[in-house]
Design a protein around this motif. Structure first.
Motif, mmCIF file in Angstrom:
data_model
loop_
_atom_site.group_PDB
_atom_site.id
_atom_site.type_symbol
_atom_site.label_atom_id
_atom_site.label_comp_id
_atom_site.label_asym_id
_atom_site.label_seq_id
_atom_site.Cartn_x
_atom_site.Cartn_y
_atom_site.Cartn_z
ATOM 1 N N HIS A 198 -9.841 4.672 11.341
ATOM 2 C CA HIS A 198 -9.407 3.445 10.664
ATOM 3 C C HIS A 198 -8.860 2.426 11.668
ATOM 4 O O HIS A 198 -9.146 1.225 11.579
ATOM 5 C CB HIS A 198 -8.332 3.801 9.634
ATOM 6 C CG HIS A 198 -7.753 2.602 8.936
ATOM 7 N ND1 HIS A 198 -8.452 1.868 8.000
ATOM 8 C CD2 HIS A 198 -6.533 1.994 9.066
ATOM 9 C CE1 HIS A 198 -7.686 0.873 7.592
ATOM 10 N NE2 HIS A 198 -6.533 0.915 8.212
ATOM 11 N N ASP A 227 -11.697 5.156 -3.864
ATOM 12 C CA ASP A 227 -12.121 4.733 -2.518
ATOM 13 C C ASP A 227 -11.231 5.365 -1.451
ATOM 14 O O ASP A 227 -10.014 5.398 -1.580
ATOM 15 C CB ASP A 227 -12.031 3.198 -2.393
ATOM 16 C CG ASP A 227 -12.964 2.524 -3.384
ATOM 17 O OD1 ASP A 227 -13.952 3.169 -3.757
ATOM 18 O OD2 ASP A 227 -12.684 1.372 -3.779
ATOM 19 N N ASN A 228 -11.892 5.829 -0.379
ATOM 20 C CA ASN A 228 -11.201 6.321 0.825
ATOM 21 C C ASN A 228 -10.199 7.434 0.535
ATOM 22 O O ASN A 228 -9.142 7.493 1.139
ATOM 23 C CB ASN A 228 -10.473 5.168 1.528
ATOM 24 C CG ASN A 228 -11.427 4.090 1.982
ATOM 25 O OD1 ASN A 228 -12.548 4.393 2.379
ATOM 26 N ND2 ASN A 228 -10.992 2.837 1.911
ATOM 27 N N LYS A 240 -9.778 11.485 0.596
ATOM 28 C CA LYS A 240 -10.325 12.786 0.977
ATOM 29 C C LYS A 240 -9.449 13.880 0.380
ATOM 30 O O LYS A 240 -8.239 13.709 0.227
ATOM 31 C CB LYS A 240 -10.341 12.951 2.498
ATOM 32 C CG LYS A 240 -11.400 12.123 3.203
ATOM 33 C CD LYS A 240 -11.382 12.469 4.692
ATOM 34 C CE LYS A 240 -12.467 11.675 5.409
ATOM 35 N NZ LYS A 240 -12.484 11.992 6.848
ATOM 36 N N PRO A 260 -5.916 4.893 5.305
ATOM 37 C CA PRO A 260 -6.663 6.119 4.956
ATOM 38 C C PRO A 260 -5.771 7.069 4.150
ATOM 39 O O PRO A 260 -4.611 7.294 4.508
ATOM 40 C CB PRO A 260 -7.026 6.705 6.328
ATOM 41 C CG PRO A 260 -6.082 6.073 7.293
ATOM 42 C CD PRO A 260 -5.722 4.736 6.750
ATOM 43 N N THR A 261 -6.301 7.584 3.060
ATOM 44 C CA THR A 261 -5.500 8.391 2.127
ATOM 45 C C THR A 261 -6.101 9.784 2.011
ATOM 46 O O THR A 261 -7.324 9.934 1.857
ATOM 47 C CB THR A 261 -5.464 7.726 0.738
ATOM 48 O OG1 THR A 261 -5.042 6.367 0.887
ATOM 49 C CG2 THR A 261 -4.501 8.443 -0.179
ATOM 50 N N ASN A 281 -5.636 -0.481 2.359
ATOM 51 C CA ASN A 281 -5.953 -0.577 3.788
ATOM 52 C C ASN A 281 -5.322 0.558 4.598
ATOM 53 O O ASN A 281 -5.000 0.389 5.775
ATOM 54 C CB ASN A 281 -5.482 -1.925 4.365
ATOM 55 C CG ASN A 281 -6.163 -3.094 3.691
ATOM 56 O OD1 ASN A 281 -7.351 -3.042 3.392
ATOM 57 N ND2 ASN A 281 -5.412 -4.155 3.448
ATOM 58 N N ALA A 335 -8.921 10.607 10.455
ATOM 59 C CA ALA A 335 -9.101 9.470 9.541
ATOM 60 C C ALA A 335 -8.318 8.248 10.047
ATOM 61 O O ALA A 335 -8.819 7.111 10.012
ATOM 62 C CB ALA A 335 -8.637 9.858 8.140
#
Length: 666
Positions: free
Chosen positions: A343, A314-315, A317, A283-284, A281, A339
């Motif tokens: 979020h 997932d998620n 960049k 943003p990475t 949960n 990001a």
């Protein structure tokens, strides 16, 4: 500056300084002059005030320390976990608990000694009790040397912690040691993090701030983390894990593809997968740093596969940058901020209840017990059931439709019995309830009640015809009379008890209110037909004798006063064994005559002069007694013991201007 959510903490003194502060304050703020000739109540109050003031000072200082230090359970989970990692929650709570216990012990000591001081019978005794009370309080505080020293170290460390707001927009930089995290933070913020070409240069959390889209952002530089189990991580690594676990932020995972950091790309990828659950949960961003040495496109195929596995997650960049040449640094900052903004907006639109519920739900998947494939089964009645259509005239009537037909809300009263499952449906509208007061009504209904009632009436008619009830009236009358008599007796008893209560609380008349004169008594006796002449004559004789006795005593007293005037100034002892004298005289050690009141028994001898030959021996004994008590009296006269300053030069009493000389005592 302390972390946000932790208020500034006042310095914690050492045990010796603590005692100096409290005892000096007691000396300065309370009276110091006492004398043995004061009333004993004044002496007691003097020393009780000392003990109570000292106890209040200890209580105030310890209470301030306990209130200043934060309660871990009341802090944000991030701050609570960070303090646990840095100082060990158990040691921290134990130190505060020991101070709290010391405060209660000091309160109890003061209470005990104040109780003893109330019964102090001399200045010396009161002083010794006060000394013992302050000594025991000082002993309790000296035992708190280690907790006070530990808390002072914690306070100093907390004051050096960076200001971290757990609820604001945050960029969290993490990764292996020496991959360029601190260099990136120095580039995008005005923080001055130490950068060195060796691992674990950053040993604690560092915070920098930047502005993006007119908003304030905080960037947290975390110490490097190695890929090993959580139990084996040290305090430096656990700070990073704590920040990752509890802060709502955008995670920037830095990788060094050139392997100049000393760790292979494979090891860096493994670390990402091991701490990936902490990125949930959030943003990475995968930041490929040091692209001036090695870019992602230049990687060998095998190594590139490992990096692609992270990118396909997932998620995640990918942004490439070089802190050495400043290439792509601003792109990393902008991508991370955008990001996180997206979020945060998404979370606000969704609400946070979904995540709270999702964390508590566990989906259990059944394991097959054999090789037979079992498809999900849906009954045909369910499949063939016609879908509800509100416009269909033949649709199934709902309770809402029935309510609308019968007057709507507020008029329609739902029938709660129509869904009852009974043997006979007509019983639903039966006026007699099946259950009443929690019991089954049918259990109390006798089906043969009518026949039994008829048989009982026939039996009663037969007994009445035979004359069985002829004498019942007399019996009834006698019973009624007995009940009436009992009721009357109860009323009488109640009235008597009330009268007794009134008599118990009545005002008692003084003795003089019932006295009568001799003439009044003789008149009453004459009216009653009794001759009072003998009683009157006897009363007159007694009065005459009593008057003569009073006159004789008066003459003797006058003679004694004349003798006292003649013998004034002489040291000879007077005879105190005159048995014929109606009022005895007694001479004490000081030579003053004491006359006993009339009718009181006075001992023939004075205990203080038993065994003494004459007045000279008595005065000698008094001198020896006073000489023996001199040392104790001198101790009592010496004044308040607090005047002696045991500390050579306590700094709070000797501050201000100084002359030439040594100052090493400070």
């Amino acid at each position: 500056m302390a972390a946000k959510g932790i208020k500034p903490i006042a310095p914690v003194p050492t045990a010796n300084d603590f005692l100096d502060i409290v005892l000096s304050k007691t000396q300065r703020k309370t009276p110091t002059v006492i004398h043995k000739n004061f009333k004993i109540s004044r002496i007691r109050n003097f020393y009780m005030r000392k003990v109570k003031f000292t106890q209040d000072s200890f209580d105030e200082k310890l209470g301030a320390i306990l209130e200043d230090f934060p309660i871990l359970d009341n802090l944000h989970p991030f701050l609570s976990s960070l303090l646990n990692v840095l100082y060990d929650k158990n040691h921290y709570k134990l130190a505060l608990g020991q101070l709290n216990t010391a405060r209660h012990l000091i309160d109890q000591i003061a209470k005990d000694y104040v109780r003893l001081l109330k019964f102090g019978d001399s200045l010396y005794r009161c002083k010794q009790l006060k000394k013992a009370a302050l000594g025991r309080m000082a002993t309790v505080m000296k035992r708190q040397k280690d907790p006070l020293a530990y808390l002072e170290q914690v306070r100093q460390h907390i004051s050096r912690l960076p200001t971290i707001d757990p609820n604001t927009r945050t960029l969290l930089v993490c990764g292996y040691p020496n991959v360029g995290k601190s260099s990136f933070v120095n580039k995008v913020t005005r923080a001055d993090v130490d950068v060195q070409p060796y691992a674990f240069t950053t040993k604690s959390l560092f915070v920098g701030h930047l502005d993006y889209k007119y908003l304030r952002w905080q960037v947290i530089d975390t110490p490097g983390v190695l890929d090993h189990p959580l139990e084996e991580m040290n305090t430096i690594e656990m700070q990073s894990i704590t920040a990752l676990a509890h802060l709502r932020s955008a995670v920037l995972y830095f990788m060094d593809l050139s392997e100049q950091c000393g760790y292979t790309v494979e090891a860096q990828c493994k670390l990402f997968h091991s701490i990936k659950p902490l990125f949930a949960n959030k943003p990475t961003l995968l930041v490929i740093n040091k692209i001036d040495v090695m870019r992602l496109e230049q990687l060998p195929a095998e190594t590139r596969t490992l990096v692609d596995q992270i990118i396909e997650g997932d998620n995640v960049k990918v942004v490439q940058a070089s802190c050495h040449t400043d290439e792509g640094v601003m792109d990393v900052r902008n991508a991370a901020c955008d990001a996180l903004l997206a979020h945060r907006v998404e979370v606000k639109l969704k609400g946070n209840k979904l995540n709270q519920v999702a964390n508590r739900i566990h989906v259990a998947m059944p394991k097959p017990r054999d090789d037979i494939k079992r498809e999900p089964y849906i009954p045909e009645a369910v499949l063939n059931r016609r879908k509800y259509d509100p416009n269909d005239p033949e649709r199934r009537k709902l309770e809402k439709d029935i309510e609308a037909e019968q007057g709507g809300a507020g008029v329609y009263n739902i029938d709660m019995r129509k869904h009852w499952m009974l043997a006979d449906p007509s019983w639903k509208d039966d006026p007699i309830p099946e259950i009443m007061d929690g019991k089954n009504v049918a259990d109390f209904i006798d089906p043969d009640i009518a026949a039994k009632l008829e048989a009982l009436e026939r039996e009663e008619e037969k007994l009445e015809a035979e004359g069985f009830y002829d004498s019942d009236e007399d019996i009834t009358d006698s019973d009624d009379e007995r009940e009436a008599e009992e009721l009357r007796q109860a009323k009488i008893h109640k009235a008597e008890s009330q009268q007794k209560k009134k008599m118990k609380n009545r005002p008692i008349l003084p003795r003089t209110a019932g006295l009568t004169t001799l003439s009044e008594m003789s008149e009453k006796l004459t009216k009653a037909g009794i001759d009072p002449s003998r009683i009157v004559e006897r009363a007159r004789l007694l009065a005459k004798a009593r008057g003569a006795q009073r006159k004789r005593k008066r003459d003797e007293d006058e003679e004694m006063e004349v003798d006292d005037d003649e013998n004034e100034g002489s040291d000879t002892m007077m005879d105190v064994d005159d048995a014929d004298s109606p009022r005895k005289r007694q001479k004490g050690i000081n030579g003053a005559a004491q006359i006993a009141p009339h009718g009181k028994r006075v001992p023939k001898t004075d205990r203080t002069t038993i065994g003494m030959r004459d007045a000279t021996q008595i005065s000698k004994a008094v001198q020896l007694r006073n000489l023996g008590q001199r040392s104790r009296n001198m101790m009592a006269k010496a004044g308040e013991s607090d005047r002696a300053i045991r500390v050579k030069m306590p700094k709070h009493l000797y501050t201000g201007k100084r002359k030439m000389g040594k100052t090493n005592r400070r």
